[in-house]
Motif scaffolding. Structure first.
Motif, mmCIF file in Angstrom:
data_model
loop_
_atom_site.group_PDB
_atom_site.id
_atom_site.type_symbol
_atom_site.label_atom_id
_atom_site.label_comp_id
_atom_site.label_asym_id
_atom_site.label_seq_id
_atom_site.Cartn_x
_atom_site.Cartn_y
_atom_site.Cartn_z
ATOM 1 N N VAL A 191 0.800 -1.190 -0.169
ATOM 2 C CA VAL A 191 0.131 -0.238 -0.185
ATOM 3 C C VAL A 191 1.187 1.111 -0.145
ATOM 4 O O VAL A 191 0.154 2.241 -0.865
ATOM 5 N N GLU A 194 2.201 1.913 -2.884
ATOM 6 C CA GLU A 194 0.297 2.337 -4.781
ATOM 7 C C GLU A 194 0.505 3.464 -3.501
ATOM 8 O O GLU A 194 -0.743 3.713 -4.523
ATOM 9 N N VAL A 196 -1.234 4.360 -0.999
ATOM 10 C CA VAL A 196 -2.686 3.248 -0.697
ATOM 11 C C VAL A 196 -3.312 3.865 0.895
ATOM 12 O O VAL A 196 -2.254 3.951 1.507
ATOM 13 N N ILE A 198 -4.404 2.975 4.665
ATOM 14 C CA ILE A 198 -5.210 1.802 5.060
ATOM 15 C C ILE A 198 -5.438 1.724 6.747
ATOM 16 O O ILE A 198 -4.132 2.043 6.748
ATOM 17 N N LEU A 203 -6.532 -3.720 7.461
ATOM 18 C CA LEU A 203 -4.783 -4.334 6.757
ATOM 19 C C LEU A 203 -4.595 -5.866 7.857
ATOM 20 O O LEU A 203 -4.702 -7.015 6.826
ATOM 21 N N LEU A 221 -6.077 -6.981 -1.371
ATOM 22 C CA LEU A 221 -5.929 -5.995 -1.166
ATOM 23 C C LEU A 221 -7.002 -4.625 -2.396
ATOM 24 O O LEU A 221 -6.985 -3.704 -2.272
ATOM 25 N N ILE A 225 -8.786 -1.522 -3.209
ATOM 26 C CA ILE A 225 -8.823 -0.356 -3.213
ATOM 27 C C ILE A 225 -9.742 -0.399 -4.517
ATOM 28 O O ILE A 225 -10.057 0.914 -4.821
#
Ligand SMILES: [Zn+2]
Length: 508
Positions: A191, A194, A196, A198, A203, A221, A225
């Protein structure tokens, strides 16, 4: 624009990046460095634990033009071609798709030809246990006299289905389930890369649900997303997985403890209305009960996988439920899960499983539960005081109070640690018509006697009143060895309990 699946993007490029399988990675790297590779490997283990990734890495390593300490370089022409699934000498066969008959026949015909592009021909046969007997026999012929330029990598989730003749010709590696924290760490890395955000609960929920499989975790995941965008919270994960939250599961278990049938049916119906899969509901409940069981029997072992938010509630439930009941519950729900296959009325299978459990009650199955007998008015007329030994009444506790019982206990603890300790052995058995009944099992007579003192009952009443906003009477009850309540009740008490304080009572 097509978007590559995350697990493909984060496919581990080298042995050292395969998570949780160091024992295998190290052995393979050593074999490559010392040129002691076997002709055939069997990779066994649960799905998503790195079997195919490791097979690909091994295929690259044996063909790499610039080996780095036993690892493929991922830069040379061969490594790149294999990474792009564009290398003529690495052949992947999925035995699950058509049971491999044509592929294995083809393999047998072509296996003798030298590699056309690289150093070794690598055959990766996934789900090898799915091969037909005919295909196994064809494979066996080539395994018996493998040409030096060929490497076989067989992968399976079910090694017990592979013929011994094949097993005996392979070097076997068993891939382990990857532990939850390792999965969570890897997801955290992904993440971050990426971009992102979370939440930690989200998680961990993904990591726990993956049950040891990294690929599944990354796929979930990925779906989260796609569903939630750049900010993922626990509820997004629950929506994507179609799972029941721990909080909702805990509330459901409360209805079982409190034998609140109406609440049970409403809750189960809510889950179904929210689109939860019935099999998933059962699995989530089984998993939750397993956690309660672990809290009860092995609280210090590192086996418990509950979110910190659920822990207090779960501990309280684990304390309230006998081991025997938790075991029975897991069994009954697992049977229901099996029964789903033969039923076209899945919701009824779900409901009856819980109803069965509630009818039996949470106590060890010593006594059969008898319906509480209605007091007979004619008998009561004869005497002013009735001594009744009635069966353990499965009184329906008000769910609100049960849910808030930990709060009641917390508040009592802040006022009297001693009372809190004695009260730990009490079960809130009923809360209706302004009366709270606390019940003690016969072996806790001392606890009962202490709690039953005037000042203690008053303190409990005060705390409950703070929470409910209404005056309350607290009664402590002690069960005898048969689990019955022996109590001396005046007829007026009995009548008030039945009809409430407001009903004028006239004893004739
Ligand atoms: Zn290379």
């Amino acid at each position: 624009m097509s978007y590559p699946a995350l697990y493909r993007v984060f496919w581990p490029p080298t042995f050292s990046e395969v998570r949780g399988q160091d024992h295998i990675s190290t052995t393979l790297k050593n074999a490559i460095l010392t040129e002691r590779l076997a002709h055939a490997y069997l990779f066994c283990g649960p799905r998503g634990t790195g079997k195919t990734s490791s097979a690909k890495i091994l295929a690259k390593a044996v063909n790499c033009l610039d080996l780095q300490n036993g690892e493929p370089c991922n830069q040379c022409a061969n490594c790149r071609a294999i990474n792009e699934d564009n290398f003529l000498d690495v052949l992947e066969i999925d035995a699950a798709s058509n049971r491999g008959i044509d592929e294995i026949r083809d393999l047998r015909d072509k296996v003798r030809f030298a590699p056309s592009q690289g150093k070794k021909k690598v055959y990766i046969i996934d789900e090898v246990h799915m091969l037909t007997n005919e295909a196994f026999n064809a494979l066996l012929k080539t395994l018996e006299e493998p040409p030096a330029h060929v490497l076989f990598i067989l992968a399976t989730t079910e090694p017990q289905k592979i013929p011994l003749t094949i097993l005996s010709r392979c070097q076997r590696f068993d891939f382990r389930k990857i532990n939850t924290s390792e999965i969570a760490n890897h997801l955290a890395d992904i993440v971050q890369e990426e971009g992102v955000a979370i939440s930690e609960e989200a998680l961990n929920a993904i990591a726990r649900k993956a049950a040891g499989g990294m690929r599944d975790a990354i796929s979930v995941l990925d779906q989260c997303i796609a569903f939630a965008g750049a900010r993922i919270e626990l509820e997004h994960v629950e929506m994507v997985l179609g799972t029941v939250s721990e909080e909702a599961t805990a509330a459901l278990i409360d209805t079982v403890i409190g034998q609140d049938y109406s609440r049970l049916f409403v809750s189960l119906n809510d889950f179904v209305q929210q689109g939860k899969d019935i099999k998933q509901i059962l699995r989530d409940c089984i998993q939750y009960c397993r956690q309660l069981l672990l809290l009860k029997v092995a609280p210090k072992e590192q086996l418990i996988e509950l979110s910190p938010d659920s822990m207090d509630k779960a501990k309280q439930q684990a304390q309230a439920l006998p081991v025997e009941f938790l075991g029975r519950m897991i069994n009954r729900l697992a049977t229901a899960e099996k029964d789903l296959r033969y039923s076209n009325q899945p919701q009824i299978v779900l409901e009856t499983a819980f109803v069965d459990l509630m009818i039996q009650g949470t106590e060890p199955a010593v006594q059969a539960v008898t319906e509480p007998q209605k007091p007979q008015r004619t008998a009561q007329k004869k005497e002013q005081t009735a001594t009744t030994a009635k069966p353990v009444q499965k009184l329906v506790a008000s769910e609100e109070l049960l849910q808030q019982w930990s709060e009641v206990m917390n508040r009592i603890k802040s006022k009297s640690v001693k009372l809190h300790a004695f009260l730990n052995e009490a079960k809130p058995a009923a809360f209706q018509n302004g009366e709270l009944i606390l019940r003690f099992s016969h072996q806790y007579k001392f606890h009962y006697n202490t709690v039953n003192q005037e000042e203690n009952l008053r303190l409990i009443a005060q705390v409950v009143q703070e929470l409910t906003g209404a005056p309350v009477k607290v009664t402590a009850e002690l069960e005898n060895e048969e689990g019955h309540i022996k109590q001396e009740l005046t007829l007026a008490d009995e009548a008030r309990r039945m009809f409430g304080e407001d009903v004028p009572i006239e004893i004739i």
